[in-house]
Design an enzyme around this catalytic site. Sequence first.
Site, PDB file in Angstrom:
ATOM      1  N   HIS A   1      51.231  35.215  28.040  1.00  0.00           N
ATOM      2  CA  HIS A   1      50.758  34.110  27.212  1.00  0.00           C
ATOM      3  C   HIS A   1      49.260  33.893  27.382  1.00  0.00           C
ATOM      4  O   HIS A   1      48.790  33.456  28.443  1.00  0.00           O
ATOM      5  CB  HIS A   1      51.518  32.835  27.603  1.00  0.00           C
ATOM      6  CG  HIS A   1      51.427  31.743  26.586  1.00  0.00           C
ATOM      7  ND1 HIS A   1      51.894  30.471  26.817  1.00  0.00           N
ATOM      8  CD2 HIS A   1      50.923  31.724  25.319  1.00  0.00           C
ATOM      9  CE1 HIS A   1      51.696  29.724  25.750  1.00  0.00           C
ATOM     10  NE2 HIS A   1      51.099  30.466  24.831  1.00  0.00           N
TER      11      HIS A   1
ATOM     12  N   TYR B   1      54.351  24.401  26.699  1.00  0.00           N
ATOM     13  CA  TYR B   1      54.654  23.466  25.635  1.00  0.00           C
ATOM     14  C   TYR B   1      55.309  22.204  26.188  1.00  0.00           C
ATOM     15  O   TYR B   1      56.489  22.177  26.519  1.00  0.00           O
ATOM     16  CB  TYR B   1      55.576  24.099  24.596  1.00  0.00           C
ATOM     17  CG  TYR B   1      55.046  25.360  23.954  1.00  0.00           C
ATOM     18  CD1 TYR B   1      53.675  25.637  23.900  1.00  0.00           C
ATOM     19  CD2 TYR B   1      55.917  26.291  23.386  1.00  0.00           C
ATOM     20  CE1 TYR B   1      53.195  26.790  23.318  1.00  0.00           C
ATOM     21  CE2 TYR B   1      55.444  27.444  22.785  1.00  0.00           C
ATOM     22  CZ  TYR B   1      54.083  27.697  22.764  1.00  0.00           C
ATOM     23  OH  TYR B   1      53.601  28.846  22.175  1.00  0.00           O
TER      24      TYR B   1
END
Length: 328
Positions: free
Chosen positions: A139, A56
Amino acid sequence: MTARALGRSGVSVGPLSFGAAAIGNLFTAVTDEQAARAVHTALAHGYRHFDTAPHYGLGLSERRLGAALRDHPRDAYTLATKVGRLLVEDGRPGPDDQGFAVPATHRRVWDFSADGVRRSLEASLQRLGTDRIDLVHLHDPDDHADQALREAYPALERLRGEGVIGAIGIGMNQAALPARFVRDTDVDAVLLAGRYTLLDHSGLDVLLPLAHERGVGVLVGGVFNSGLLADPRPGATFDYAAAPAELLDRALRLEDACEQHGVPLRAAALHFPFGHPAVVSVLVGARSAAEVRDAAAMLDRPVPAALWNGLRERGLLPAHVPVPAPTG
């Protein structure tokens, strides 16, 4: 709603969790001050779990989240980050090409090796400015499932045993591979994005019943399906692309049914996942204090049983899909 434990880990999360991708400049930039205000407002409104990742904003989300949480007692919240993408310095940075309004000072390199897990966590701890992480997700291992199972998961299991991390999860926007991890490993949690919403019930097919059977806590992200269930209108997005006409029509009919009972569609979308006993929290992304307050207010809104019955009568909610107990 009270906090619920993730598996047998001892890590608990509250019903509303803060998704920190937006404060990593997802799609549009926010300032450090706006990001900090969003995090502080979340704590003031009962959010107790904060979720971030190196992906992110190429570490920006982790740095901002760590800075905003630094002055709060560490036992006042739980913190999650993710492994699977290493950030490698790039000598010729340009704009980021993965949706974040940041300069591409680093490249994301897929790495689900044991060494990659440790290196990723060391870097995350530094960016977050903390000495422990409560929950670590694998992830998006869609194309790296075998390595994630053979190498990354055992590395996280060792770190959990050493007390370096509190719990292990897997975070994805599909349900099939997380179900495999729930079945074949001792994960504590699943972060399921966009696959258990008023528009997409696919998480219910296998994953949610299996997670409930195994005592795995499910955090549901993407309850608005990237915007369509927050504000259904022409041009709204579903899974980060323009919503197909049939989905837009369905969302508009959902909105109309909700309005008949005086309930905003956003409130129904936030309450809906709690109908399944495996779900422990909904994770909502926010880039501003106003968005934080809105999500908290929507989760506090009473939702009567008549609304869920009305959705079934209109053919908008299949009979086999569980619904939450009425509130208010």
